[in-house]
Design an enzyme around this catalytic site. Structure first.
Site, PDB file in Angstrom:
ATOM      1  N   ARG A  20     -63.444 -70.867  70.199  1.00 40.86           N
ATOM      2  CA  ARG A  20     -64.452 -69.848  70.562  1.00 40.86           C
ATOM      3  C   ARG A  20     -65.870 -70.375  70.329  1.00 40.86           C
ATOM      4  O   ARG A  20     -66.765 -70.141  71.128  1.00 40.86           O
ATOM      5  CB  ARG A  20     -64.230 -68.563  69.754  1.00 40.86           C
ATOM      6  CG  ARG A  20     -63.271 -67.579  70.437  1.00 40.86           C
ATOM      7  CD  ARG A  20     -63.399 -66.172  69.853  1.00 40.86           C
ATOM      8  NE  ARG A  20     -63.092 -66.130  68.439  1.00 40.86           N
ATOM      9  CZ  ARG A  20     -61.870 -65.958  67.937  1.00 40.86           C
ATOM     10  NH1 ARG A  20     -60.851 -65.798  68.742  1.00 40.86           N
ATOM     11  NH2 ARG A  20     -61.679 -65.938  66.635  1.00 40.86           N
TER      12      ARG A  20
ATOM     13  N   LYS B 271     -59.261 -55.593  57.840  1.00 38.93           N
ATOM     14  CA  LYS B 271     -58.798 -56.219  56.599  1.00 38.93           C
ATOM     15  C   LYS B 271     -59.244 -55.416  55.366  1.00 38.93           C
ATOM     16  O   LYS B 271     -58.530 -55.375  54.355  1.00 38.93           O
ATOM     17  CB  LYS B 271     -59.285 -57.671  56.533  1.00 38.93           C
ATOM     18  CG  LYS B 271     -58.672 -58.581  57.618  1.00 38.93           C
ATOM     19  CD  LYS B 271     -57.159 -58.738  57.474  1.00 38.93           C
ATOM     20  CE  LYS B 271     -56.579 -59.775  58.425  1.00 38.93           C
ATOM     21  NZ  LYS B 271     -55.126 -59.968  58.267  1.00 38.93           N
TER      22      LYS B 271
ATOM     23  N   TYR C  14     -62.658 -57.042  62.812  1.00 38.54           N
ATOM     24  CA  TYR C  14     -61.680 -57.787  62.003  1.00 38.54           C
ATOM     25  C   TYR C  14     -61.866 -57.447  60.519  1.00 38.54           C
ATOM     26  O   TYR C  14     -60.895 -57.152  59.808  1.00 38.54           O
ATOM     27  CB  TYR C  14     -61.867 -59.295  62.235  1.00 38.54           C
ATOM     28  CG  TYR C  14     -60.902 -60.166  61.465  1.00 38.54           C
ATOM     29  CD1 TYR C  14     -59.569 -60.289  61.858  1.00 38.54           C
ATOM     30  CD2 TYR C  14     -61.315 -60.887  60.343  1.00 38.54           C
ATOM     31  CE1 TYR C  14     -58.683 -61.105  61.156  1.00 38.54           C
ATOM     32  CE2 TYR C  14     -60.439 -61.700  59.639  1.00 38.54           C
ATOM     33  CZ  TYR C  14     -59.125 -61.809  60.049  1.00 38.54           C
ATOM     34  OH  TYR C  14     -58.242 -62.607  59.343  1.00 38.54           O
TER      35      TYR C  14
END
Ligand code: NDP
Length: 255
Positions: free
Chosen positions: A196, A156, A152
């Protein structure tokens, strides 16, 4: 923010049916813009479209041909694209040694390659009109190392690099290119992160949410309206000299 500064202008928002994208739609509509909302699920898009007089278009940003068709549909409804808000994204977390190649591919496909394809699909419009805007919703994970979310964070960081490069490449044009880098925001994506944590640690929902809130320096989640207000500000004609900025909104940090 008072005034219909964006009257008649066309804003296309990817991921416009939920969270930050939906907040952007509300703010830009309130300022007079016509909004096109893209995402995979039509139902949330249509709910936002109903309150923003928007155009809901189902589109998976990992499919370049679908993006081109959807952008054409948006143009047919609202004209050339004045503001492109590249917001669609997915999050995932796992220790690096347990991150499968498929997880890397999936995250990069939406967050980075999807952004590339969306920017290319709109660039013709963005380079021809006055005061046009390309805004990426990146993340503080695009500026800092992020344990347990290397894929991730890499996506980004890539987005911030894309933004900075385009900002310089087009600096002499009537287009600005910027990114907003939020900390944890109160959206469905953060709800998924809480879930999660619950699943992996056995903690309660309250404990999981508190753990995430503690990651923002001010100890609370950022409101989606804070991001949308910044997007609106960047779209104003008065923001024409803000270019190449990675604007951090995370409740206090030294990013
Ligand atoms: P949401 O999950 O509410 O929004 C993500 C949106 O992206 C959804 O509307 C989703 O719609 C859309 N989307 C996901 N995959 C695709 C795809 N393949 N094609 C088209 N649309 C897609 O969360 P947020 O509002 O929080 O996220 C918006 C952006 O903000 C993301 O880029 C995220 O990385 C970034 N961000 C979020 C933070 C947070 O704490 N929430 C912090 C920092 C950055 P659908 O599923 O219907 O396709």
């Amino acid at each position: 923010m008072q005034g219909r500064w964006l009257e008649g202008r066309h804003a296309l928002i990817t991921g416009g049916g939920t969270g930050i994208g939906a907040a952007c739609a509300a703010h830009l509509h309130a300022a007079g813009a016509k909004v096109s909302l893209l995402g995979r699920r039509l139902e949330p898009l249509e709910k936002v479209a109903a309150i923003t007089e928007g155009k809901a278009i189902s589109c998976d940003v990992t499919d370049r041909a679908a993006i081109e068709a959807a952008f054409n549909e948006a143009r047919a409804a609202h004209g050339e694209i004045d503001y492109l808000i590249v917001n669609a994204g997915i999050a995932d977390s796992a220790p690096f040694h347990k991150t499968a190649r498929e997880d890397w591919d999936r995250v990069l496909a939406v967050n980075l390659t999807g952004a590339f394809d969306c920017a290319q699909a709109a660039i013709g419009d963005l380079l021809t009109g006055e005061d046009r805007r390309l805004i990426f919703i990146a993340s503080v994970a695009g500026l800092r190392g992020t344990p347990y979310a290397a894929h991730y964070a890499a996506s980004k960081h890539g987005l911030v690099g894309l933004m900075r490069s385009l900002a310089k490449e087009y600096a002499r044009k009537s287009l600005t290119v910027n990114a907003i880098c939020p900390g944890f925001v109160d959206t469905p994506m953060t709800d998924q992160s809480v879930a999660r944590i619950q699943e992996k640690t056995g903690r309660s929902e309250e404990e999981g949410r508190a753990a995430i809130e503690a990651l923002n320096a001010n100890g609370r989640l950022v409101h989606p309206d804070a991001i949308a207000t910044q997007v609106l500000t960047l779209c104003l004609p008065q923001s024409r000299d803000t270019n190449g900025a990675a604007i951090v909104i995370d409740g206090g940090s030294d990013a």
